[in-house]
Design a protein around this motif. Structure first.
Motif, short mmCIF file in Angstrom:
data_model
loop_
_atom_site.label_atom_id
_atom_site.label_comp_id
_atom_site.label_asym_id
_atom_site.label_seq_id
_atom_site.Cartn_x
_atom_site.Cartn_y
_atom_site.Cartn_z
N GLY A 10 40.35 46.66 34.14
CA GLY A 10 40.74 45.26 34.06
C GLY A 10 40.17 44.40 35.17
N ASP A 11 39.12 44.89 35.83
CA ASP A 11 38.48 44.15 36.91
C ASP A 11 37.36 43.26 36.36
N PRO A 12 37.07 42.15 37.01
CA PRO A 12 35.94 41.31 36.59
C PRO A 12 34.61 42.04 36.78
N GLN A 13 33.64 41.68 35.98
CA GLN A 13 32.33 42.33 36.05
C GLN A 13 31.60 41.97 37.34
N LEU A 14 30.89 42.94 37.88
CA LEU A 14 30.06 42.69 39.04
C LEU A 14 28.77 41.98 38.61
N LYS A 15 28.27 41.10 39.46
CA LYS A 15 27.02 40.41 39.20
C LYS A 15 25.91 41.07 40.02
N ASP A 16 24.74 41.22 39.40
CA ASP A 16 23.60 41.76 40.11
C ASP A 16 23.09 40.69 41.07
N ASN A 17 23.11 40.98 42.36
CA ASN A 17 22.70 40.02 43.38
C ASN A 17 21.36 40.43 43.96
N VAL A 18 20.37 39.55 43.87
CA VAL A 18 19.02 39.89 44.30
C VAL A 18 18.95 40.18 45.80
N ILE A 19 19.80 39.53 46.58
CA ILE A 19 19.78 39.76 48.03
C ILE A 19 20.34 41.15 48.35
N LEU A 20 21.42 41.52 47.66
CA LEU A 20 21.96 42.86 47.86
C LEU A 20 21.02 43.92 47.32
N LEU A 30 36.08 49.80 42.16
CA LEU A 30 37.14 49.04 41.50
C LEU A 30 37.76 47.96 42.39
N ASP A 31 37.17 47.72 43.56
CA ASP A 31 37.71 46.70 44.45
C ASP A 31 37.60 45.32 43.79
N LYS A 32 38.73 44.67 43.56
CA LYS A 32 38.75 43.38 42.87
C LYS A 32 38.11 42.28 43.70
N ASN A 33 38.03 42.47 45.01
CA ASN A 33 37.42 41.45 45.86
C ASN A 33 35.90 41.39 45.72
N PHE A 34 35.32 42.53 45.36
CA PHE A 34 33.86 42.55 45.23
C PHE A 34 33.44 41.86 43.93
#
Length: 247
Positions: free
Chosen positions: A47-57, A127-131
């Motif tokens: 039930g966590d929001p999807q992670l976004k692919d970040n070009v800087i990371l 699963l960290d919701k903050n990330f």
């Protein structure tokens, strides 16, 4: 006999390290994309929001991956003391919190993500919701002379502070496993340390008995004891120096 056992252990440690072929991903770039997809599937289940692919990371993850191959290590901290946050800082990602997962020896995304999810500390990052952001780098190279696939996944919670320059606003906290995850099918050192401990205990007992029975005056017994002790010292060096083995 103790000398013979020591030689057998040394030979098996060396030959196993030389003959064992670590699983290597045929297409690391594709594996990276598959890991990203499966991580988001796990977050959706929770039930966590999807992670976004970040070009800087992504850039920071590639830098960490290259650093490990260049400096011949596999850990959250480099031999010169750099942690994941150093690479994130250098890439210019502004964050409140960040995390890092590492994996070694996995040629499939399913096996890698399943292993991460089976580890409480790695699962916590996933699963960290903050990330909200992630960057992944997977590549093949040599560690301790063996071809292997390494994976780096960085997580980030962006800072709300607006930065006018590439200078990074340091993270307020860091989240990272205290250990790195490797394929449990890869050869390890634990069995050798156990056997070494048993032989060393027998060797110490043998030395005590030689002394009690006054066999130390017998050159044959004394030389045999010295040879056994020397071989065990050599074997310990093999283990500690990580020669022909995966740690």
């Amino acid at each position: 006999m103790l000398s013979l056992y020591s030689m057998i252990l040394i030979a098996s440690q060396v030959s196993f390290g030389v003959l064992y072929i670590s699983p290597v991903a045929p297409n690391p770039t594709q594996l990276s994309g598959e890991v990203f997809t499966k991580i988001n599937i796990e977050r959706a289940k929770a039930g966590d929001p999807q992670l976004k692919d970040n070009v800087i990371l992504d850039q920071a993850a590639r830098a960490k991956l290259g650093d490990m191959f260049e400096k011949n290590y596999w850990d959250h901290t480099s031999p010169t003391g750099e942690k994941a946050w150093s690479f994130i800082d250098n890439a210019g990602y502004s964050y409140k919190s960040a995390g890092e997962n590492l994996a070694r020896g996995f040629a499939s995304s399913r096996a890698m993500v399943d292993a991460w999810m089976a580890s409480p500390s790695h699962k916590k990052n996933i699963l960290d919701k903050n990330f909200t952001d992630t960057g992944i780098a997977v590549g093949n190279g040599k560690i301790n002379g063996q071809e292997v696939t390494l994976a780096v996944q960085l997580f980030g919670e962006p800072s709300t502070v607006t930065v006018a320059s590439p200078q990074l606003v340091a993270g307020a906290k860091s989240v990272s496993p205290s250990f790195s995850l490797e394929n449990p099918l890869l050869p390890g050192k634990t069995p050798y340390f156990v056997l070494y401990g048993i032989i060393l205990a027998l060797l110490i007992f043998d030395g005590i008995m030689i002394r009690l029975n006054k066999e130390h005056k017998n050159k044959r017994s004394l030389n045999g004891f010295r040879v056994s002790l020397g071989l065990n010292a050599v074997f310990l060096v093999f283990l500690v120096m990580n020669i022909h083995s995966i740690f």
